[in-house]
Design a protein around this motif. Structure first.
Motif: not given
Ligand SMILES: Nc1ncnc2c1ncn2[C@@H]1O[C@H](COP(=O)(O)OP(=O)(O)O)[C@@H](O)[C@H]1O
Ligand SMILES: Nc1ncnc2c1ncn2[C@@H]1O[C@H](COP(=O)(O)OP(=O)(O)O)[C@@H](O)[C@H]1O
Ligand SMILES: Nc1ncnc2c1ncn2[C@@H]1O[C@H](COP(=O)(O)OP(=O)(O)O)[C@@H](O)[C@H]1O
Lengths: 491, 112, 491, 491, 112, 112
Positions: A243-253
């Motif tokens: 989640g802190g990567a650039t771009p972050p892994v997107l995982d809403f829920a």
């Protein structure tokens, strides 16, 4: 996205060499090991998590945006992070809704699909997992997942034990998750996240239904919750390396954290345990699809808390997440139904229910990033994809994933996680501005690798302590009588 | 006395009961059973797993009657249970040595 | 705590002489009698409750703090008591959640535990009680419980009939309960409290299951709601002599008012009615533990409304109440399960469900006063304690508390009420700053005494009007057919 | 109320000549026809709905008052129509609650009442309708119902296709419904209204249970949702000729739009389809009243979202709507129970459940307009009235409304819609200041006429495409096996 | 050997089982059945639709016994199942040609 | 003709059905029953109340066969149902006087 501290701001992406992988896995294993060791003497270790947590100004700050409100224009009331009573109301409600998903939702969804002689044992699994994870979460998992490790290097992999036994969780102090302000009291945030930690191992149970020992289930749940769920949640939502990567892994829920994770763990369980006695020969028809319908319905309704609740606020982002959830679910149910209609000549209630769950799973990571058209497409693909997985994949590879934990949650989660990288729409959520299929794939691979290995190891621990399977006689007689000394009395 | 054991289609039960009553039968005992025969069962498919259900739901009637009305009773069942379609069922007749009404202790035909 | 007006501010505590008790009981009986008489000619009596209510500046003002938001730093938005939309949202939701506890929650929890021939009758009891109490609450009980009696002396015992038929409940006027401001519209407050009034008599039904007449049930419910529930609610939450004492009896969400009350009433019912026909000989195994699992799950989820809703606001207090509820419940379920595992050799679904309910019960009075560690301990003690009560106490004293209303709610309520006096933590709720085991015990004794006597008298009224038990034949045949002319048709 | 643009401000009322009726029906038919045509090439038609919508300053502005918050003193926070987090929280919750009503609520309510061989097919109907309507609503119905037609003349009858596929629905732009500001994000409003669109056709299914083809059901649902539900919703709530009349037809939560509509459609279905095979001869007793009890309970709880949610805000109006709902429901359940007790000698669970639903139905249009005493009276009348309808009307006219969709929803809806014109109380809702039985009757007649004719035509379309009834053999064998190839396995 | 087929009231099952055991019977097979006879069933009414349930729940016991103890077994059932009320049920006795214990292959009386 | 009444363990049903079919049996009627015998039932304990379940679930098969294949049928059952463990069940053989196929009216062996 970057794999370790040094190249945190680097956009060139991760290099999938065996070496960095090994390092990463070792790091996380270490973290988990520490967690375990520390648990015994938890009071000894008194880390002050807030002090100088480096995450606060790091790229990790975009992670909570992935998980919700802060970065969206629809939620302007978190300037000084005072709890907002409306946001809090919705999150309290969402917590109740997500709990409803596991008990009685998932319990019934699964309970209706087994044979009558195993129904009590099956519902007892969901119920017991709910109890066990609650305590583990309180004792250590919340800290591992959402704590901020004082050692920034370690914080990529786990949150440390600073918040073990909820140390530092207060009634009034503003708090941050992965460096971002939250507009609800931390007790509420902790509870909301707990319900996610509960349902994830409960989902796995679909893979080992009708043959797993109850004692093994309890041990498995404790270990899996600590060593698999909590670190992965940290990686994606707690300020960790995904989640802190650039771009972050997107995982809403929770496409990676919950569904891919549970699905793959289920596959490992199915492979290690082997098929049920009489699999492929005996009649193993679901005994009560009314229970399954109730379960699927409560999962659906409860998923509003899961997805719309992941906005961590009562705002337009929650609204669009709810709309996306509804549309993808309906689309997937109808897609599965039609696929089945063509193949089986009749549309069935089990197909509708399974399709709905497939849609719910697939839209999970996407729900706060895509627009309704994206949700529709994800739903349609998930409906057909999971149908094919549940019907053909299992047959092809001849494993017995009893209730299709992998077919629905693993495959559905993968479809959703990847397509989030395709359909993310900045007009819906600015945090989804930068999205990439590649980054999403990294998230999936990392999750799969860790859960596969760790789940296998945990099963080995169970095997040599509690044992894994009930006796042959117990399986024949039924788990209700054999494990619990209870029975349905329908006469 | 004869014991008549009939296996029929479930939805014919009321018709058969009425026909038997008309034929002078005053009591019977009925149970839900599953039949195997020429009529084949449904196939259920769940997520690709196919279960050929070999048995079809049937209703079994047991009635003990006086020798005298046994033929009429068999005819009554035949008339009421027949639909002309496969799976209409069977009637078997066995000999009964003794009958007893628990309430009164009456035996033989008087017990029926 | 003080027993009568004169020594209201006196901290020396109550003197338990027979005399003051007699006086107190007589006073309350009088109050109840008045209520009854007045109901017939309700329109005649036109008390203006708000005018000069002395409670507003009395120590009773700490009572609502016991029940929630006002006194906590986490809920700063009630300065001028304007309704807050977030608080209101959570209370509307909580009302729905608590109603869910009774129908279908409790109906299924109990319905699954009886024999198949009594299941419809059992679920009909919960459903009918829900309907009856709704009307009684509207007509008079709300006023008795939460009205402010114009006569300050009487106000210690009952709230009068000033709010009968919801007179004076308006859309916009700010209102107070027991002298404290409330940040939600009164209609919402009235509805929230109604759902508590509904579940309490429904809980009693566990004690007389499988033999009580339906007509008796209706009459019993009307009388019990008026003469037992409403006054006790007033004593504790409405500004009466328990909640208004110094230090006040701490009961966050109903340990005394709901659980001890229902549990003891159940015990009285079980003793008066006698055991079921064939008790101890016939097989009375629960016929459908899936129903019981659904019921327990809905009770659990709904209890979030019960306990976190008792913060009467959407704030950190609600959050911690929810967390405590979750932790205590999980702990109790596991404790009961382990106790049963040791004694019975197998852990069971009924044990998990029963333990969970025991934990929910025990944490109820404590949920907004203790910290999670306190909740954990309360849960563990309640799990083992209620297990012992359900298994051994009943056997010892040979009464037939069919579904353990006393064993779980009476004992669990006592454990929770007393331990609240041990574990209350001012860091969680300033209103719990002064707490004492002694005061808590007074609260328990007062509740037990009144409910025991009044329940007995009400049963006598039923006995000589409607009768109490179904006929022997009806009991053999089953209450579904005998009382309702209905049946499950599972073939 | 006025029938066409010219006499919009005219208070002389509508003249019910055949001619104006014909014109009106033709207009609406045209609108619906357009909708259909446009759907095929939806992208082609790019109406900008907001631009110069004339409704904003027309008498239609009182319509949303009918639907809730804006006009009430209890909801003062919508001055500049910024979303309020508390209002949003309650509406998100309400959406979940109303979805819960259909799945699993209604599915179980109906599923328990059919014969065992049809239970899966019956619950599958509710589930499938939920999926189908979701997609139809997203694609076109939301626009038809709540869009503002650029042509003000047409806007009386339908909302056009400007919002098809949710075009123009944004994350942040303030929006209006029928000219009134709304304090929640439009995604949330759209979702809330979707759940109403879902349950309405699902209610109809009670009339054709145990014999309707599944393929016919799907087609019927698509057409009915587009051509019956969406336009009628527009007439009453979307700024159309009923809600925009002077005085407006008062329908707080769907007496006309939902219940009369579904009830009459059900009657038409029952008449067109003819009775079930063996009707009046075979035993068609409800097979599982526990399912029906669960269903009725979830309907009850969910109805809090339906009625209190129709305040479209978290305020006192929501509170009083909830209180009215509870009181009317309890009153109706008890009234039905007593009527049945007198007639049938025994009070039954089915009667309690049916009465509760009758009360919920009848209080729906009234819930935000009347005071609790009005609700009580409406409930009592509905309980007895619907009992008589379900028991005698059907017998008298010899149609087979299998589960009394007309008897309960049609009659209950009529009772409620008319009595709203009698009991509306301006102290509760200023929008109900001007109320008239006559106007209410107009609303009923318009709804009945349109739904009767259109439902009949839609059935004819199904008849000549999918066919309407399952084969005789399929009906004998049971719909579960015949249509879905599935079965309950209770052994 | 004789096959004794008894139809009794459900709640008498335990009594009858004990009585049979005392009479020397070592095994039996029991099923849930519905009986039609002098005792009439309940009437259920749902929203005005009346269903006269013609059948009442009964339990059927089948036990095969040695000729020698057959009379005692019948008496045992009579004694234990009787309540003196209508619907107490019946006992029928049939002749059995052969019996086999599957586990051991024993036949005749030894198989019982 | 003979009526063969077999009581077996539930999970052996498919094996027995197949064995009977191989032995030439073309139809049978099956029901869920509860058995009492040497094999003892489970004990269920709920909140301290112990219910010794005296009966164990069994499946009962009734098949009427021609005299000629009766022995083969009995053997088939014996072979397929045996697990060597207590509770494997019994086979009883009774004489049947008459059989009738309802659909066609055929009687005797032709009706089977
Ligand atoms: N030999 C048999 N013994 C006992 N029952 C039988 C026998 N053959 C058939 N039955 C019963 O009769 C039912 C109908 O038989 P089936 O062969 O399907 O049709 P039909 O009698 O019309 O030829 C079967 O389902 C089974 O229950
Ligand atoms: N002729 C019969 N054949 C088979 N079973 C019978 C017969 N007559 C009665 N039964 C069974 O015995 C039960 C009791 O019979 P019934 O006539 O009601 O009472 P009683 O035996 O006391 O006169 C019936 O419900 C039915 O199951
Ligand atoms: N005398 C009998 N008459 C009828 N059924 C019997 C008899 N004895 C046993 N059975 C049936 O056979 C089943 C198996 O018998 P049991 O004594 O337990 O084992 P086994 O036959 O292996 O010795 C019993 O559960 C019962 O259903």
């Amino acid at each position: 996205m970057s794999g370790n501290g040094a190249d945190m701001g680097d956009k060139k992406g991760i290099k999938m060499t065996d070496k960095t992988w090994a390092a990463r896995l070792a790091g996380a294993a270490l973290a988990a090991g520490l967690a375990w060791g520390a648990m015994s003497g938890a009071t000894a270790q008194t880390a002050t998590p807030a002090a100088g947590a480096p995450a606060s100004s790091s790229p990790a700050a975009s992670a909570p945006a992935a998980a919700g409100a802060p970065a969206t224009p629809a939620a302007p009331h978190n300037s000084n992070a005072k709890p907002d009573s409306g946001d809090t109301a919705w999150m309290l409600t969402s917590t109740a809704l997500v709990l409803l998903m596991t008990i009685p939702g998932l319990a019934l969804f699964y309970g209706g699909m087994v044979r009558r002689k195993n129904v009590i044992a099956t519902v007892a699994q969901s119920f017991a997992i709910c109890c066990v994870v609650t305590l583990v979460w309180y004792v250590a998992s919340y800290s591992i997942a959402f704590g901020t490790n004082v050692d920034a290097g370690q914080n990529k992999y786990w949150g440390g034990l600073g918040k073990a036994l909820l140390r530092g969780v207060t009634m009034d102090k503003p708090f941050q998750i992965a460096g971002a302000d939250v507009t609800i009291p931390e007790y509420v945030y902790m509870m909301f996240q707990m319900t996610f930690a509960i349902i994830t191992p409960a989902l796995i149970a679909g893979a080992f239904a009708e043959r797993f020992k109850f004692s093994a289930l309890l041990l498995f749940t404790v270990l899996w919750s600590l060593f698999v769920y909590a670190p992965i949640a940290h990686w994606v939502w707690g300020g960790g390396f995904l989640g802190g990567a650039t771009p972050p892994v997107l995982d809403f829920a929770g496409g990676t954290v919950v569904h891919i994770n549970a699905g793959v763990a289920g596959l490992v369980c199915a492979l290690v345990l082997g098929p049920r006695k009489g699999y492929g020969r005996d009649n193993m028809a679901p005994h009560n699809l009314v229970y399954t319908m109730i379960g699927a319905s409560l999962l659906w309704v409860g998923w509003f808390g899961f997805n719309a609740g992941s906005a961590v606020g009562s705002n337009a982002l929650a609204g669009v997440a709810m709309a996306n959830t509804q549309i993808a679910t309906a689309a997937a149910a109808i897609a599965w139904m039609i696929a089945e209609w063509l193949e089986r000549k009749k549309p069935g209630m089990l197909g509708l229910a399974s399709g709905a769950v497939a849609g719910l799973v697939a839209v999970t990571p996407a729900s706060g990033f895509v627009n309704p058209m994206g949700a529709l497409i994800i739903g349609l693909i998930a409906g057909v994809g999971c149908f094919l997985a549940a019907v053909y994949l299992k047959r092809l590879f001849k494993y017995d994933d009893s209730l299709d934990a992998f077919g629905v949650h693993g495959i559905g989660g993968l479809i959703g996680a990847l397509l989030t990288g395709v359909f993310a729409d900045a007009a819906i959520n600015p945090a989804g501005k930068v999205h990439s299929l590649y980054t999403q794939a990294i998230g999936c691979v990392a999750t799969i690798a860790w859960t596969a290995v760790a789940t296998f190891l945990i099963l080995m621990v169970c095997r040599f302590t509690t044992g894994l399977r009930v006796s042959e006689e117990g399986e024949t007689e039924g788990l209700d009588a054999a494990l619990h000394g209870e029975a349905l009395h329908e006469y | 006395m004869k014991l008549i054991l009939a296996v029929i289609k479930p939805f014919k039960l009321d018709d058969v009961r009425e026909a038997l009553t008309r034929a002078g039968v005053e009591g019977m005992t009925v149970s839900e059973v599953k039949g195997y025969g020429r009529q084949k069962g449904q196939t259920e498919i769940y997520r690709g797993a196919e279960y050929a259900v070999n048995f079809v739901p049937k209703v079994q009637i047991v009635t003990v009657v006086d020798d005298a009305i046994a033929p009429a009773a068999v005819d009554a069942i035949k008339g009421a249970a027949g639909s002309g379609k496969i799976g209409d069922g069977k009637v078997f007749v066995l000999d009964v040595e003794q009958a007893l009404r628990i309430r009164t202790g009456e035996t033989g035909s008087a017990a029926l």
